[in-house]
Design a protein around this motif. Structure first.
Motif, PDB file in Angstrom:
ATOM      1  N   PRO A  88      81.171  19.965  84.964  1.00 32.29           N
ATOM      2  CA  PRO A  88      81.690  20.746  83.835  1.00 32.29           C
ATOM      3  C   PRO A  88      80.792  21.946  83.554  1.00 32.29           C
ATOM      4  O   PRO A  88      79.659  22.009  84.045  1.00 32.29           O
ATOM      5  CB  PRO A  88      81.618  19.741  82.675  1.00 32.29           C
ATOM      6  CG  PRO A  88      80.567  18.742  83.061  1.00 32.29           C
ATOM      7  CD  PRO A  88      80.458  18.745  84.561  1.00 32.29           C
ATOM      8  N   ALA A  89      81.280  22.873  82.742  1.00 29.68           N
ATOM      9  CA  ALA A  89      80.472  24.039  82.362  1.00 29.68           C
ATOM     10  C   ALA A  89      79.310  23.586  81.478  1.00 29.68           C
ATOM     11  O   ALA A  89      79.437  22.638  80.698  1.00 29.68           O
ATOM     12  CB  ALA A  89      81.332  25.058  81.643  1.00 29.68           C
ATOM     13  N   ASP A  90      78.213  24.304  81.590  1.00 29.59           N
ATOM     14  CA  ASP A  90      77.010  23.950  80.849  1.00 29.59           C
ATOM     15  C   ASP A  90      77.234  24.017  79.332  1.00 29.59           C
ATOM     16  O   ASP A  90      76.651  23.238  78.578  1.00 29.59           O
ATOM     17  CB  ASP A  90      75.900  24.931  81.261  1.00 29.59           C
ATOM     18  CG  ASP A  90      74.523  24.329  81.117  1.00 29.59           C
ATOM     19  OD1 ASP A  90      74.406  23.102  81.164  1.00 29.59           O
ATOM     20  OD2 ASP A  90      73.562  25.103  80.949  1.00 29.59           O
ATOM     21  N   TRP A  91      78.072  24.934  78.881  1.00 32.06           N
ATOM     22  CA  TRP A  91      78.296  25.080  77.440  1.00 32.06           C
ATOM     23  C   TRP A  91      79.193  23.982  76.873  1.00 32.06           C
ATOM     24  O   TRP A  91      79.166  23.728  75.674  1.00 32.06           O
ATOM     25  CB  TRP A  91      78.935  26.445  77.140  1.00 32.06           C
ATOM     26  CG  TRP A  91      77.958  27.589  77.129  1.00 32.06           C
ATOM     27  CD1 TRP A  91      76.597  27.506  77.119  1.00 32.06           C
ATOM     28  CD2 TRP A  91      78.279  28.982  77.109  1.00 32.06           C
ATOM     29  NE1 TRP A  91      76.057  28.766  77.093  1.00 32.06           N
ATOM     30  CE2 TRP A  91      77.052  29.690  77.087  1.00 32.06           C
ATOM     31  CE3 TRP A  91      79.479  29.706  77.107  1.00 32.06           C
ATOM     32  CZ2 TRP A  91      76.997  31.089  77.056  1.00 32.06           C
ATOM     33  CZ3 TRP A  91      79.419  31.097  77.083  1.00 32.06           C
ATOM     34  CH2 TRP A  91      78.190  31.774  77.054  1.00 32.06           C
ATOM     35  N   THR A  92      80.031  23.373  77.724  1.00 34.28           N
ATOM     36  CA  THR A  92      81.057  22.454  77.187  1.00 34.28           C
ATOM     37  C   THR A  92      81.212  21.189  78.033  1.00 34.28           C
ATOM     38  O   THR A  92      82.304  20.927  78.555  1.00 34.28           O
ATOM     39  CB  THR A  92      82.431  23.168  77.142  1.00 34.28           C
ATOM     40  OG1 THR A  92      82.739  23.581  78.494  1.00 34.28           O
ATOM     41  CG2 THR A  92      82.443  24.361  76.226  1.00 34.28           C
ATOM     42  N   PRO A  93      80.171  20.382  78.157  1.00 33.11           N
ATOM     43  CA  PRO A  93      80.301  19.214  79.049  1.00 33.11           C
ATOM     44  C   PRO A  93      80.956  17.995  78.382  1.00 33.11           C
ATOM     45  O   PRO A  93      81.305  17.037  79.058  1.00 33.11           O
ATOM     46  CB  PRO A  93      78.837  18.891  79.387  1.00 33.11           C
ATOM     47  CG  PRO A  93      78.068  19.335  78.183  1.00 33.11           C
ATOM     48  CD  PRO A  93      78.813  20.512  77.594  1.00 33.11           C
ATOM     49  N   LEU A  94      81.108  18.022  77.039  1.00 34.69           N
ATOM     50  CA  LEU A  94      81.387  16.760  76.341  1.00 34.69           C
ATOM     51  C   LEU A  94      82.735  16.140  76.695  1.00 34.69           C
ATOM     52  O   LEU A  94      82.835  14.932  76.898  1.00 34.69           O
ATOM     53  CB  LEU A  94      81.268  16.961  74.826  1.00 34.69           C
ATOM     54  CG  LEU A  94      79.868  17.370  74.339  1.00 34.69           C
ATOM     55  CD1 LEU A  94      79.833  17.454  72.818  1.00 34.69           C
ATOM     56  CD2 LEU A  94      78.802  16.407  74.839  1.00 34.69           C
ATOM     57  N   VAL A  95      83.778  16.971  76.760  1.00 31.23           N
ATOM     58  CA  VAL A  95      85.091  16.365  76.988  1.00 31.23           C
ATOM     59  C   VAL A  95      85.195  15.835  78.420  1.00 31.23           C
ATOM     60  O   VAL A  95      85.852  14.811  78.670  1.00 31.23           O
ATOM     61  CB  VAL A  95      86.226  17.341  76.602  1.00 31.23           C
ATOM     62  CG1 VAL A  95      86.632  18.227  77.733  1.00 31.23           C
ATOM     63  CG2 VAL A  95      87.426  16.568  76.072  1.00 31.23           C
ATOM     64  N   SER A  96      84.520  16.487  79.373  1.00 34.27           N
ATOM     65  CA  SER A  96      84.556  15.990  80.762  1.00 34.27           C
ATOM     66  C   SER A  96      83.838  14.647  80.847  1.00 34.27           C
ATOM     67  O   SER A  96      84.254  13.755  81.596  1.00 34.27           O
ATOM     68  CB  SER A  96      83.876  16.982  81.711  1.00 34.27           C
ATOM     69  OG  SER A  96      84.448  18.247  81.578  1.00 34.27           O
ATOM     70  N   LEU A  97      82.751  14.507  80.066  1.00 32.74           N
ATOM     71  CA  LEU A  97      82.034  13.222  80.059  1.00 32.74           C
ATOM     72  C   LEU A  97      82.916  12.141  79.424  1.00 32.74           C
ATOM     73  O   LEU A  97      82.954  11.001  79.898  1.00 32.74           O
ATOM     74  CB  LEU A  97      80.710  13.361  79.312  1.00 32.74           C
ATOM     75  CG  LEU A  97      79.670  14.252  80.041  1.00 32.74           C
ATOM     76  CD1 LEU A  97      78.499  14.600  79.129  1.00 32.74           C
ATOM     77  CD2 LEU A  97      79.166  13.573  81.315  1.00 32.74           C
TER      78      LEU A  97
END
Ligand code: NAP
Length: 503
Positions: free
Chosen positions: A185-194
């Motif tokens: 995922p992108a560094d700024w927005t990893p949360l939803v991928s996790l």
């Protein structure tokens, strides 16, 4: 910025990456993700290291070859996708809230993106169940077949603008194709991928499949992304992101002669002909560029209006743009939510400053909104510019923010020449009542997708991708699965006689 605990209701995943089938904290540097509506830290996520990427790739290669997965028939693999869709549906509200917090996007939009992610898994399951392989016309004493096989391990690298949807768009066809996936995922927005990764792990566990079929590897693109691309076990990378990153990645892939799909940037023209339904065109042009606060690869960020209509249309548009409601993504009344990050907001603002310096008229917006409620967020007013030639930098470069540049055109040839004078070729919108003109322009314009009297509508059953610097390859549609497979030809001899050399 004072760190404050995140909203208790938010399903923030623990600070862990999915490496070699198990959740654990990455051994790399920590990054703080921030809610762009408030500037408050949401969570800390430790990156995976290059060594952990290699470990994940090794485990993924073993998982892809594991008979529990390798020997499944397509309809059996489809069960996994259907189960993931069910889990996304069940967690839909929480995933949408998480994505709104992490990306700033309006909740109305993130709910739709989560629903589309579930739909992508469901559609791909159906496509997989009904996919056919061909018996090709034989030209001798043999039966010829064309069959498709998994690549093995594929890399999926995504940007920050719509993670849940772009993750689904890669994971569903890659798993359907019989592969294991390394997702960055992108560094700024990893949360939803996790969070999505946890649902996939659950589905894999329930079905008794190897959990190393998916790795979720947060971290910087230049480190983690690059390690995925260069890993010898990775046989394909599907990338969505900026054109210059895509080009760098394609160079690295060329070293391995590895196929890549590239969904890249855009500077898409929206065209209003003199006979357009003005109400529809006004609404469509605004939605096309200002929804997602312009952070959309297909944003209709260059507006071409027939000269006869130009002053009236652009004047009315400016009035309406000034009235768009700017606010946090959690407010149902919000039309233009904050940008993903303060640094990105500053980059967008710098483009508008550049446009001013180049002589643009700022007809609406052109500033950070004033008011206490906007003070800490990454807000920028929806902005309408004109008075620049098509060669100006803001008419040519992707701003990826709520900035629309208007230009007049004289006739169809002038329109097509201006619209196509761009390195990009992702999308185009045409507003007209004249179906013949729409047809002519749609066929002449360099764009992977053309919308006629609508804009930014998506169907998973319709292929998507760019021309020119907007990318290589197509996602979605029944053939989307084939992008993650290798084609093989089989010849079955039927002759009773030996081949001629026997004599
Ligand atoms: P980006 O900077 O190109 O990053 C995209 C992804 O690539 C991120 O995960 C990034 O990691 C990673 N990355 C960066 N350098 C890399 C490298 N050397 N090797 C491998 N991976 C690397 O793009 P962005 O700013 O996140 O996203 C905006 C862009 O995406 C816009 O240009 C937009 O048009 C495009 N986009 C295209 C589509 C489409 O379907 N055509 C859809 C959405 C967005 P980090 O986050 O750590 O940098």
């Amino acid at each position: 910025m004072t760190p404050t605990p995140p909203d208790e209701a938010l399903p923030i995943p623990p600070d862990e990456a999915l490496i070699a089938g198990a959740w654990r904290r990455g051994a790399g540097a920590p990054t703080e993700t921030v809610d762009p509506a408030t500037g408050r830290p949401l969570a800390t996520v430790h990156a995976a290291t290059v060594e952990e990427v290699a470990e994940a790739a090794e485990a993924a290669a073993r998982a892809a070859a594991d008979p529990r997965w390798r020997d499944l028939l397509p309809h059996q693999r489809a069960r996994l996708l259907t189960r993931i869709a069910e889990l996304i549906d069940a967690e839909g509200g929480r995933l949408a809230a998480l994505q709104t917090a992490d990306t700033g996007k309006a909740l109305t939009e993130t709910r739709a993106l989560v629903a589309s992610a579930a739909g992508t898994f469901r559609y791909t399951a159906a496509a997989l169940e009904t996919a056919e392989e061909a018996i090709t016309p034989a030209r001798g004493a043999y039966v010829t077949m064309s069959v498709y096989e998994p690549i093995g391990v594929v890399g999926a690298i995504n940007p920050w603008n719509s993670p849940v949807a772009s993750d689904a768009q890669k994971l569903a066809p890659a798993l359907a194709g019989g592969n294991a996936v390394l997702l960055k995922p992108a560094d700024w927005t990893p949360l939803v991928s996790l969070a999505l990764g946890r649902l996939v792990t659950r589905a894999l566990d329930e079905l008794g499949l190897p959990t190393a079929l998916l790795a979720v590897l947060p971290g910087r693109g230049s480190v983690v992304g690059d390690a995925i691309v260069r890993d010898p076990r990775v046989g394909k990378v599907s990338f969505t992101g900026g054109t210059s990153t895509g080009r760098t990645l394609a160079h690295a892939a060329a070293e391995k002669l590895m196929p890549v799909s590239l969904e890249l940037g855009g500077k898409s023209p929206t065209v209003v002909l003199a006979d357009a339904d003005v109400e529809q065109a006004l609404a469509g042009v605004m939605f096309g560029v200002f929804s997602s606060s312009g952070q959309s690869c297909i944003a209709g960020s260059r507006l071409f209006v027939a000269r006869a209509l130009y002053d009236d249309f652009v004047g009315e548009l400016a009035e309406r743009v000034r009235k768009l409601r700017v606010g946090p993504g959690t407010d149902p009344a919000t039309q233009v939510a904050p940008l993903v990050h303060h640094r990105h907001r500053d980059a967008v603002a710098a483009y508008v400053d550049l446009a001013r310096a180049e002589g643009a008229r700022v007809l609406a917006g052109g500033a950070v909104p004033e008011g206490e409620e906007y003070a800490d967020g990454a807000y920028y007013l929806p902005t309408l510019l004109d008075g620049l030639p098509n060669s100006a930098r803001v008419c040519q470069e992707e701003i990826f923010g709520p900035v629309l540049v208007a230009l007049p055109f004289d006739d169809e040839d002038d329109l097509v020449a201006q619209a196509d004078a761009s390195v990009y070729g992702l999308a185009c919108g045409i507003w007209t009542r004249d179906h013949r003109a729409a047809w002519r322009i749609a066929r002449r314009i360099d764009a992977g997708t053309v919308w006629i009297n609508t804009y930014k509508q998506f169907s998973i059953s319709t292929p998507f991708g760019g021309m020119k610097d907007s990318g290589l390859g197509r996602e979605k549609g029944r053939d989307g699965i084939r992008q993650y497979q290798r084609q093989k030809s089989l010849y079955w001899g039927t002759s009773e006689s030996p081949l001629p050399w026997a004599n």
